[in-house]
Design a protein around this motif. Structure first.
Motif, PDB file in Angstrom:
ATOM      1  N   LEU A   1      60.553  78.478  54.421  1.00 17.45           N
ATOM      2  CA  LEU A   1      61.014  79.867  54.442  1.00 17.45           C
ATOM      3  C   LEU A   1      62.268  80.040  53.598  1.00 17.45           C
ATOM      4  CD1 LEU A   1      59.572  82.171  56.012  1.00 17.45           C
ATOM      5  CD2 LEU A   1      58.941  79.903  56.790  1.00 17.45           C
ATOM      6  N   THR A   2      63.128  79.021  53.551  1.00 16.74           N
ATOM      7  CA  THR A   2      64.333  79.109  52.728  1.00 16.74           C
ATOM      8  C   THR A   2      63.972  79.240  51.255  1.00 16.74           C
ATOM      9  OG1 THR A   2      65.586  77.778  54.320  1.00 16.74           O
ATOM     10  CG2 THR A   2      66.486  77.964  52.107  1.00 16.74           C
ATOM     11  N   VAL A   3      63.005  78.450  50.797  1.00 13.68           N
ATOM     12  CA  VAL A   3      62.575  78.534  49.401  1.00 13.68           C
ATOM     13  C   VAL A   3      62.036  79.928  49.094  1.00 13.68           C
ATOM     14  CG1 VAL A   3      60.872  77.705  47.732  1.00 13.68           C
ATOM     15  CG2 VAL A   3      62.125  76.063  49.149  1.00 13.68           C
ATOM     16  N   GLN A   4      61.199  80.449  49.978  1.00 15.51           N
ATOM     17  CA  GLN A   4      60.610  81.768  49.726  1.00 15.51           C
ATOM     18  C   GLN A   4      61.678  82.854  49.642  1.00 15.51           C
ATOM     19  OE1 GLN A   4      56.807  82.833  51.606  1.00 15.51           O
ATOM     20  NE2 GLN A   4      56.935  80.925  52.766  1.00 15.51           N
ATOM     21  N   LEU A   5      62.621  82.849  50.573  1.00 14.83           N
ATOM     22  CA  LEU A   5      63.664  83.878  50.561  1.00 14.83           C
ATOM     23  C   LEU A   5      64.633  83.676  49.400  1.00 14.83           C
ATOM     24  CD1 LEU A   5      64.482  84.174  54.383  1.00 14.83           C
ATOM     25  CD2 LEU A   5      62.930  85.564  53.006  1.00 14.83           C
ATOM     26  N   ALA A   6      64.938  82.422  49.072  1.00 19.81           N
ATOM     27  CA  ALA A   6      65.828  82.151  47.946  1.00 19.81           C
ATOM     28  C   ALA A   6      65.226  82.665  46.644  1.00 19.81           C
ATOM     29  CB  ALA A   6      66.111  80.655  47.852  1.00 19.81           C
ATOM     30  N   ARG A   7      63.929  82.483  46.478  1.00 23.55           N
ATOM     31  CA  ARG A   7      63.267  82.974  45.265  1.00 23.55           C
ATOM     32  C   ARG A   7      63.320  84.500  45.188  1.00 23.55           C
ATOM     33  NH1 ARG A   7      60.941  79.746  42.003  1.00 23.55           N
ATOM     34  NH2 ARG A   7      60.212  77.658  42.537  1.00 23.55           N
ATOM     35  N   LEU A   8      63.140  85.160  46.337  1.00 27.37           N
ATOM     36  CA  LEU A   8      63.226  86.622  46.346  1.00 27.37           C
ATOM     37  C   LEU A   8      64.613  87.087  45.913  1.00 27.37           C
ATOM     38  CD1 LEU A   8      61.312  87.518  49.641  1.00 27.37           C
ATOM     39  CD2 LEU A   8      60.482  87.717  47.291  1.00 27.37           C
ATOM     40  N   ALA A   9      65.635  86.281  46.202  1.00 28.32           N
ATOM     41  CA  ALA A   9      66.998  86.615  45.818  1.00 28.32           C
ATOM     42  C   ALA A   9      67.339  86.184  44.399  1.00 28.32           C
ATOM     43  CB  ALA A   9      67.977  85.975  46.799  1.00 28.32           C
ATOM     44  N   GLY A  10      66.407  85.505  43.713  1.00 27.73           N
ATOM     45  CA  GLY A  10      66.648  85.090  42.333  1.00 27.73           C
ATOM     46  C   GLY A  10      67.347  83.763  42.182  1.00 27.73           C
ATOM     47  N   LEU A  11      67.467  82.979  43.264  1.00 25.94           N
ATOM     48  CA  LEU A  11      68.096  81.666  43.164  1.00 25.94           C
ATOM     49  C   LEU A  11      67.146  80.651  42.539  1.00 25.94           C
ATOM     50  CD1 LEU A  11      69.798  81.392  46.669  1.00 25.94           C
ATOM     51  CD2 LEU A  11      70.780  82.267  44.550  1.00 25.94           C
ATOM     52  N   LYS A  12      67.707  79.632  41.905  1.00 28.11           N
ATOM     53  CA  LYS A  12      66.932  78.503  41.395  1.00 28.11           C
ATOM     54  C   LYS A  12      66.989  77.385  42.427  1.00 28.11           C
ATOM     55  CE  LYS A  12      69.354  78.420  37.585  1.00 28.11           C
ATOM     56  NZ  LYS A  12      69.863  78.057  36.222  1.00 28.11           N
ATOM     57  N   VAL A  13      65.827  76.780  42.711  1.00 27.57           N
ATOM     58  CA  VAL A  13      65.697  75.885  43.857  1.00 27.57           C
ATOM     59  C   VAL A  13      65.425  74.446  43.421  1.00 27.57           C
ATOM     60  CG1 VAL A  13      64.373  75.373  45.936  1.00 27.57           C
ATOM     61  CG2 VAL A  13      64.879  77.756  45.342  1.00 27.57           C
ATOM     62  N   ILE A  14      66.152  73.519  44.034  1.00 25.35           N
ATOM     63  CA  ILE A  14      65.902  72.088  43.911  1.00 25.35           C
ATOM     64  C   ILE A  14      65.407  71.593  45.266  1.00 25.35           C
ATOM     65  CG2 ILE A  14      66.893  69.823  43.405  1.00 25.35           C
ATOM     66  CD1 ILE A  14      69.215  71.410  42.011  1.00 25.35           C
ATOM     67  N   ALA A  15      64.261  70.942  45.307  1.00 26.37           N
ATOM     68  CA  ALA A  15      63.728  70.390  46.551  1.00 26.37           C
ATOM     69  C   ALA A  15      63.766  68.872  46.468  1.00 26.37           C
ATOM     70  CB  ALA A  15      62.303  70.877  46.799  1.00 26.37           C
ATOM     71  N   ILE A  16      64.447  68.244  47.428  1.00 28.18           N
ATOM     72  CA  ILE A  16      64.512  66.787  47.504  1.00 28.18           C
ATOM     73  C   ILE A  16      63.601  66.359  48.645  1.00 28.18           C
ATOM     74  CG2 ILE A  16      65.985  64.770  47.735  1.00 28.18           C
ATOM     75  CD1 ILE A  16      67.684  68.047  47.042  1.00 28.18           C
ATOM     76  N   VAL A  17      62.511  65.650  48.309  1.00 29.12           N
ATOM     77  CA  VAL A  17      61.471  65.323  49.288  1.00 29.12           C
ATOM     78  C   VAL A  17      60.963  63.907  49.047  1.00 29.12           C
ATOM     79  CG1 VAL A  17      60.717  67.739  49.395  1.00 29.12           C
ATOM     80  CG2 VAL A  17      59.546  66.153  47.839  1.00 29.12           C
ATOM     81  N   ASP A  18      60.167  63.436  49.985  1.00 28.66           N
ATOM     82  CA  ASP A  18      59.413  62.200  49.801  1.00 28.66           C
ATOM     83  C   ASP A  18      58.213  62.552  48.921  1.00 28.66           C
ATOM     84  OD1 ASP A  18      57.781  59.986  49.936  1.00 28.66           O
ATOM     85  OD2 ASP A  18      58.024  59.680  52.089  1.00 28.66           O
ATOM     86  N   LYS A  19      58.309  62.219  47.642  1.00 21.22           N
ATOM     87  CA  LYS A  19      57.250  62.617  46.713  1.00 21.22           C
ATOM     88  C   LYS A  19      55.943  61.883  46.972  1.00 21.22           C
ATOM     89  CE  LYS A  19      58.214  63.613  42.411  1.00 21.22           C
ATOM     90  NZ  LYS A  19      58.721  63.569  41.009  1.00 21.22           N
ATOM     91  N   ALA A  20      56.000  60.727  47.616  1.00 22.20           N
ATOM     92  CA  ALA A  20      54.754  60.035  47.960  1.00 22.20           C
ATOM     93  C   ALA A  20      53.927  60.865  48.930  1.00 22.20           C
ATOM     94  CB  ALA A  20      55.063  58.670  48.574  1.00 22.20           C
ATOM     95  N   LYS A  21      54.588  61.642  49.795  1.00 19.71           N
ATOM     96  CA  LYS A  21      53.890  62.491  50.756  1.00 19.71           C
ATOM     97  C   LYS A  21      53.667  63.905  50.231  1.00 19.71           C
ATOM     98  CE  LYS A  21      55.465  60.370  55.112  1.00 19.71           C
ATOM     99  NZ  LYS A  21      56.196  60.637  56.391  1.00 19.71           N
TER     100      LYS A  21
END
Length: 433
Positions: free
Chosen positions: A240-260
């Motif tokens: 939900l943070t990514v979705q709302l951040a995009r609506l506000a025009g922010l650029k998003v970095i996601a740090i995740v377990d890329k294997a999953k």
């Protein structure tokens, strides 16, 4: 001023505003609902490190104020707190305890006057007030404040509705209060900082007043084009943070377990970040973020815990670069020439924990003021009505449902699956009616 007094004042203001635009909506004018029984089935927690016990004949909770309604619980959304609280013995104000923070169902009883909602409406209930067991999800009938209830549009199922409530509230308060994002240009969304500064400070709970009024200064508020780094970017709250951040025009970095989650997120039409970073080697992740953004990340949200929040802190750079040495151990950089007269801090928001000790010079730590949602009616109402508009216009989509369990008796097994880490990147829900 007590919580009930504030609710009463809010009710009177709403009634005075609505009297000129619509006639009174009395209980007699509403369609009849099936009778509500006196007792119900619930899940009770009797002690730490125990499973929830299925219990029959438990009293159905009663609505006590003019803002309270009764909802038949049909789908429960499970959250990590549901198993972490008993396992680690926190967030349990009394025993036996009824748990569950979000659910979807049907309104079966309303106050005499309620202009926005009606009996039979399909709703999502967001129960952030864990101290009031009447509002908990692990029961057949639950009480809710009318300003904490989201009316679901036709295209959103009850199962989908049960996935997004708590995550939405955490996301919008982290962005709107701790980061100062103004959503007023998105379907007339909230400018939470403006709203909070127009409210009598005494209305705000004392333990979150500082975050609400002084957490971030106006000149530091996040704006379109700013970077936001989210460590634990596969969590529902991150969704939900990514979705709302995009609506506000922010650029998003996601740090995740890329294997999953690497392939899923890199190809996701809604959640695909501007930069996807593997969390496997935290030091390497920090280097990648700083190199790709040229040290221009001032905002970070951590969904995992204290250790990952400490890694995320190392990616953040305040405007006065000389102060970053405390965050990553590197030698201080020389000041800008000429030096800026307005220095911007780095801001780290911890959803589940923050690094030990005080923040380094040039950085500020934030905790999300969740109490705002249920303690201040104006804020709660602004959030749920905005979410209704976002869902209606498909500007926000519910998190993915990974599996559906059936019946209260399946909850303990479902929580075991979460304990084992089997549920990641989506939601597990329980259909109970």
């Amino acid at each position: 001023m007590s919580s009930w007094s504030r609710i009463r004042q809010f009710s009177l203001r709403r009634q005075s505003k609505s009297q000129d635009v619509q006639p009174p909506n009395t209980a007699e004018e509403r369609p009849e609902s099936p009778p509500v029984p006196e007792t119900q089935t619930v899940l009770l927690l009797h002690g730490a490190k125990q499973q929830y016990k299925l219990t029959e004949g438990h009293p159905v909770p009663k609505a006590e104020t003019e803002h309270e309604l009764l909802v038949k619980v049909q789908v429960i959304g499970l959250n990590p707190i549901d198993w972490k609280a008993p396992d680690f013995n926190f967030g349990i104000p009394e025993l036996p305890y009824v748990s569950g923070r979000e659910f979807a169902g049907e309104i079966v009883k309303l106050p005499a006057k309620s202009g926005r909602l009606k009996s039979g409406d399909r709703v999502t209930v967001i129960s952030t007030d864990y101290r009031d067991l009447r509002k908990a999800a692990y029961q057949q009938y639950a009480v809710a404040f009318d300003y904490n209830v989201v009316k679901l549009p036709a295209q959103i199922s009850l199962q989908e509705g049960a996935t997004l409530g708590v995550a939405f509230v955490a996301a919008v308060l982290a962005l709107g209060v701790s980061m100062g994002v103004d959503f007023s240009h998105v379907l007339d969304g909230p400018d939470l900082l403006k709203s909070l500064r127009s409210i009598d400070p005494e209305v705000l709970p004392a333990d979150i007043r500082g975050e609400c009024l002084n957490g971030i200064q106006d000149h530091e508020r996040a704006k379109s084009g700013d970077w936001l780094a989210i460590w634990g970017g596969s969590a529902t709250s991150a969704n939900l943070t990514v979705q709302l951040a995009r609506l506000a025009g922010l650029k998003v970095i996601a740090i995740v377990d890329k294997a999953k989650h690497g392939l899923r997120l890199s190809n996701h039409k809604v959640l695909r970040p501007d930069l996807l970073v593997d969390s496997h080697d935290p030091n390497r992740a920090v280097d990648i973020i700083r190199a790709n953004t040229h040290g221009k990340v001032r905002f970070g949200i951590d969904t995992r815990g204290r250790d990952t929040a400490a890694h995320l802190l190392r990616t953040l750079t305040p405007d006065n670069l000389a102060s970053t040495s405390a965050a990553d151990g590197s030698p201080p950089s020389p000041p800008a020439t000429p030096q800026s007269t307005t220095l911007l801090s780095a801001h780290l928001i911890g959803l589940t924990g923050l690094p030990k000790g005080a923040p380094p010079e040039g950085a500020l730590f934030h905790t999300v003021p969740i109490k705002l949602f249920h303690e201040v009616p104006e804020i709660g109402l602004s959030l749920v009505t905005w979410l209704e508009r976002l869902l209606e216009q498909d500007l926000v989509v519910p998190p993915e449902i990974l599996d559906v369990e059936t019946g209260f008796e399946s909850v303990n097994g479902a929580l075991d699956r979460m304990r084992k880490g089997e549920i990641s990147g989506g939601k597990l829900v329980v259909q109970v009616a």
